[in-house]
Design a protein around this motif. Structure first.
Motif, mmCIF file in Angstrom:
data_model
loop_
_atom_site.group_PDB
_atom_site.id
_atom_site.type_symbol
_atom_site.label_atom_id
_atom_site.label_comp_id
_atom_site.label_asym_id
_atom_site.label_seq_id
_atom_site.Cartn_x
_atom_site.Cartn_y
_atom_site.Cartn_z
ATOM 1 N N ASP A 117 0.829 -1.195 0.000
ATOM 2 C CA ASP A 117 0.000 0.000 0.000
ATOM 3 C C ASP A 117 0.873 1.259 0.000
ATOM 4 O O ASP A 117 1.129 1.852 1.043
ATOM 5 C CB ASP A 117 -0.899 -0.025 1.242
ATOM 6 C CG ASP A 117 -2.030 0.982 1.197
ATOM 7 O OD1 ASP A 117 -1.917 1.982 0.450
ATOM 8 O OD2 ASP A 117 -3.018 0.783 1.915
ATOM 9 N N PRO A 118 1.350 1.669 -1.182
ATOM 10 C CA PRO A 118 2.228 2.842 -1.249
ATOM 11 C C PRO A 118 1.629 4.114 -0.658
ATOM 12 O O PRO A 118 2.348 4.919 -0.065
ATOM 13 C CB PRO A 118 2.501 3.002 -2.752
ATOM 14 C CG PRO A 118 2.304 1.637 -3.308
ATOM 15 C CD PRO A 118 1.210 1.022 -2.481
ATOM 16 N N LYS A 119 0.317 4.309 -0.785
ATOM 17 C CA LYS A 119 -0.306 5.508 -0.199
ATOM 18 C C LYS A 119 -0.185 5.498 1.318
ATOM 19 O O LYS A 119 0.105 6.529 1.934
ATOM 20 C CB LYS A 119 -1.786 5.600 -0.585
ATOM 21 C CG LYS A 119 -2.031 6.039 -1.999
ATOM 22 C CD LYS A 119 -3.510 6.157 -2.244
ATOM 23 C CE LYS A 119 -3.771 6.529 -3.683
ATOM 24 N NZ LYS A 119 -5.201 6.661 -3.959
ATOM 25 N N ALA A 120 -0.411 4.348 1.923
ATOM 26 C CA ALA A 120 -0.296 4.243 3.378
ATOM 27 C C ALA A 120 1.157 4.440 3.811
ATOM 28 O O ALA A 120 1.420 5.042 4.851
ATOM 29 C CB ALA A 120 -0.826 2.897 3.862
ATOM 30 N N ALA A 121 2.086 3.953 3.024
ATOM 31 C CA ALA A 121 3.507 4.148 3.341
ATOM 32 C C ALA A 121 3.877 5.625 3.239
ATOM 33 O O ALA A 121 4.598 6.145 4.093
ATOM 34 C CB ALA A 121 4.376 3.310 2.405
ATOM 35 N N ALA A 122 3.384 6.301 2.220
ATOM 36 C CA ALA A 122 3.677 7.729 2.054
ATOM 37 C C ALA A 122 3.128 8.538 3.238
ATOM 38 O O ALA A 122 3.733 9.531 3.653
ATOM 39 C CB ALA A 122 3.095 8.243 0.743
ATOM 40 N N ALA A 123 2.007 8.097 3.790
ATOM 41 C CA ALA A 123 1.432 8.797 4.941
ATOM 42 C C ALA A 123 2.320 8.684 6.182
ATOM 43 O O ALA A 123 2.201 9.496 7.101
ATOM 44 C CB ALA A 123 0.035 8.250 5.249
ATOM 45 N N LEU A 124 3.217 7.710 6.203
ATOM 46 C CA LEU A 124 4.143 7.545 7.326
ATOM 47 C C LEU A 124 5.384 8.425 7.201
ATOM 48 O O LEU A 124 6.143 8.572 8.168
ATOM 49 C CB LEU A 124 4.582 6.081 7.437
ATOM 50 C CG LEU A 124 3.503 5.087 7.847
ATOM 51 C CD1 LEU A 124 4.028 3.663 7.720
ATOM 52 C CD2 LEU A 124 3.019 5.367 9.263
#
Length: 120
Positions: free
Chosen positions: A92-99
């Motif tokens: 989940d790249p979007k969830a990773a970017a949120a971190l």
């Protein structure tokens, strides 16, 4: 305690941590809800371990009154953040970017803790 001139004012810490915790929660929910089986369990363990390390910093730094222990706590947290971002990114790249802001703030906290340890 001798503090560096670049340390943010006390009010900045809750102002920063509140949205960071919200982004961690969103990232965890987003990533875990899209995973299943072993991957889901691994993500839940990864987020849980990371938040335990996050919470331990307060005890290491303030509870033990040890800036040096706080540095080691933030170094472990930084390593956990790197692993967590990599783990989340795979599914989940979007969830990773949120971190990313959380990981960045923790790197800043490592530098600040190191400066405090050197000065005190």
């Amino acid at each position: 305690m001798d503090k560096p001139g670049w340390q943010p004012p006390a009010w900045a810490f809750p102002a920063v941590w509140t949205p960071l915790y919200a982004s961690i929660a969103w990232s965890a929910g987003h990533a875990v809800s899209r995973a299943d089986g072993r991957r889901r369990r691994a993500l839940m363990i990864g987020f849980g371990a990371n938040l335990a390390l996050n919470a331990s910093w307060t005890w290491l730094f303030f509870g033990r009154r040890s800036p040096t222990a706080g540095v080691w706590g933030t170094v472990l947290l930084d390593a956990s953040n790197l692993q967590l971002v990599r783990q989340v990114w795979r599914g989940d790249p979007k969830a990773a970017a949120a971190l990313a802001p959380y990981a960045g703030w923790c790197l800043f906290a490592t530098a600040l803790s190191a400066s405090l340890a050197r000065r005190n």
